[in-house]
Design a protein around this motif. Structure first.
Motif, PDB file in Angstrom:
ATOM      1  N   SER A 230       0.803  -1.233   0.000  1.00  0.00           N
ATOM      2  CA  SER A 230       0.000   0.000   0.000  1.00  0.00           C
ATOM      3  C   SER A 230       0.837   1.284   0.000  1.00  0.00           C
ATOM      4  O   SER A 230       0.462   2.240  -0.695  1.00  0.00           O
ATOM      5  N   VAL A 234       0.297   4.177  -2.839  1.00  0.00           N
ATOM      6  CA  VAL A 234       0.004   5.581  -2.530  1.00  0.00           C
ATOM      7  C   VAL A 234       1.013   6.496  -3.221  1.00  0.00           C
ATOM      8  O   VAL A 234       0.664   7.561  -3.738  1.00  0.00           O
ATOM      9  N   ALA A 301      -2.214  15.711   1.597  1.00  0.00           N
ATOM     10  CA  ALA A 301      -3.139  14.679   2.069  1.00  0.00           C
ATOM     11  C   ALA A 301      -2.631  13.279   1.733  1.00  0.00           C
ATOM     12  O   ALA A 301      -2.690  12.363   2.560  1.00  0.00           O
ATOM     13  N   LEU A 302      -2.091  13.101   0.529  1.00  0.00           N
ATOM     14  CA  LEU A 302      -1.598  11.783   0.136  1.00  0.00           C
ATOM     15  C   LEU A 302      -0.328  11.403   0.901  1.00  0.00           C
ATOM     16  O   LEU A 302      -0.122  10.233   1.245  1.00  0.00           O
ATOM     17  N   TRP A 304       0.368  12.392   3.952  1.00  0.00           N
ATOM     18  CA  TRP A 304      -0.111  12.024   5.297  1.00  0.00           C
ATOM     19  C   TRP A 304      -0.680  10.608   5.286  1.00  0.00           C
ATOM     20  O   TRP A 304      -0.405   9.819   6.199  1.00  0.00           O
ATOM     21  N   LEU A 305      -1.439  10.275   4.238  1.00  0.00           N
ATOM     22  CA  LEU A 305      -1.989   8.925   4.141  1.00  0.00           C
ATOM     23  C   LEU A 305      -0.880   7.893   3.993  1.00  0.00           C
ATOM     24  O   LEU A 305      -0.940   6.813   4.605  1.00  0.00           O
ATOM     25  N   SER A 306       0.142   8.209   3.212  1.00  0.00           N
ATOM     26  CA  SER A 306       1.261   7.279   3.039  1.00  0.00           C
ATOM     27  C   SER A 306       1.990   7.042   4.352  1.00  0.00           C
ATOM     28  O   SER A 306       2.356   5.904   4.679  1.00  0.00           O
ATOM     29  N   ARG A 308       0.732   7.323   7.358  1.00  0.00           N
ATOM     30  CA  ARG A 308      -0.131   6.529   8.231  1.00  0.00           C
ATOM     31  C   ARG A 308      -0.081   5.051   7.852  1.00  0.00           C
ATOM     32  O   ARG A 308      -0.036   4.171   8.720  1.00  0.00           O
ATOM     33  N   LEU A 309      -0.091   4.769   6.550  1.00  0.00           N
ATOM     34  CA  LEU A 309      -0.033   3.386   6.107  1.00  0.00           C
ATOM     35  C   LEU A 309       1.306   2.749   6.455  1.00  0.00           C
ATOM     36  O   LEU A 309       1.364   1.587   6.885  1.00  0.00           O
ATOM     37  N   HIS A 312       1.308   2.050  10.113  1.00  0.00           N
ATOM     38  CA  HIS A 312       0.433   0.906  10.432  1.00  0.00           C
ATOM     39  C   HIS A 312       1.117  -0.405  10.065  1.00  0.00           C
ATOM     40  O   HIS A 312       1.010  -1.407  10.797  1.00  0.00           O
TER      41      HIS A 312
END
Length: 314
Positions: A230, A234, A301-302, A304-306, A308-309, A312
């Motif tokens: 993931s 991203v 935003a992307l 930040w999402l990367s 977070r992934l 995780h």
């Protein structure tokens, strides 16, 4: 009468003071990494941030790019004209079409190809990587010339192979599709190699442990491989969102010039059109700043999402 006398320094305090380096010495110790970075930071400031500041300044002026014509301050008029222009909304919609059209070439197909060919090895893997990456090495203008010949409505190879007589580059319903397909052909090899590199970095022990527990190959791909992949997906999505309009620019300029009937004019080509075809530098600069802010928010935003992934997964 009592007189206060300072307590004698303790041996520990003397040792701490002696071990603490002086300020010049601390600076000399901390400076080398920044000295190594200094050339790159200087060039970044000259070639990126200085033009960005000049673009922001130019967006508040009206100028036709002629050195003999003075720049006239207009305040926020360029931004008002840009926001009121129907061309901006149409260009944004076409940019969204390009992004959505390129996502299969940068995400879906590379994942499928990477999963199907991950077990290749030796000379066959080297040949496969060379073949799949070769379109990326073709200059966009040279590729546009070849594709213009292939899509020629007067007996082009594509029309003869499909048995049709479609004018791919001069009909509004097909020109955008043709630009997306050609751009996807260019980008596909790079995306496949990125996915293949990410797959090779996934520890095989995860799949072996899941197989011992009775998981099928599809379950291993769905619940282990794709989640570990993931962050890479991203990253490819971020590149597609930010660079898709830029990737299509040389093809649009060589094959359609934004037409027919502006059907291939996206925000990147609209920016160029304002600045270098209409000679309205202020509007072009305002479009560039709006593009910078909008895509900057999407990139943040992307990213930040990367992160977070990645957190995780760890």
């Amino acid at each position: 009468m009592f007189v206060e006398v300072a307590a004698p320094p303790r041996p520990m305090d003397k040792a701490i003071k002696a071990a603490r380096p002086s300020l010049p010495r601390a600076i000399r110790r901390a400076a080398p990494p920044y000295l190594y970075l200094a050339p790159a930071l200087i060039l970044l400031g000259i070639w990126v941030y200085r033009p960005l500041a000049q673009t922001a300044q130019l967006s508040f002026y009206s100028w036709n790019l002629l050195p003999t014509t003075p720049m006239e301050p207009v305040g926020l008029d360029n931004y008002r004209r840009m926001m009121d222009s129907p061309e901006l909304g149409d260009a944004l919609w076409r940019t969204l079409e390009v992004i959505l059209g390129l996502l299969p070439f940068s995400i879906v197909i590379p994942v499928v190809v990477g999963l199907l060919t991950r077990r290749l090895g030796g000379r066959s893997r080297a040949v496969y990587q060379a073949l799949v990456f070769s379109p990326m090495l073709v200059a966009p203008v040279a590729g546009a010339a070849v594709w213009g010949w292939l899509l020629d409505p007067r007996g082009g190879v594509v029309d003869r192979a499909t048995g049709t007589s479609v004018n791919w580059l001069q009909e509004s319903g097909y020109a955008q599709v043709a630009i997306i397909m050609i751009t996807g052909w260019h980008v596909l090899g790079f995306a496949v190699l990125v996915v293949a590199a990410a797959l090779s970095g996934i520890n095989g022990d995860y799949a072996d442990a899941a197989a011992l527990d009775g998981a099928s190959r599809g379950q291993i791909t769905r619940w282990i491989t794709l989640p570990l992949l993931s962050p890479t997906l991203v990253f490819l999505t971020l590149m597609t969102v930010l660079l898709s309009a830029q990737w299509t620019f040389p093809l649009i300029d060589s094959l359609t010039q934004g037409g027919p009937a502006d059907s291939t004019t996206n925000v990147y080509y609209l920016l160029w059109d304002y600045g270098f075809r209409s000679y309205d530098a202020g509007m072009g600069a305002a479009a560039g700043m709006l593009l910078f802010v909008g895509f900057g928010l999407v990139a943040a935003a992307l990213v930040w999402l990367s992160e977070r992934l990645a957190f995780h997964d760890n």
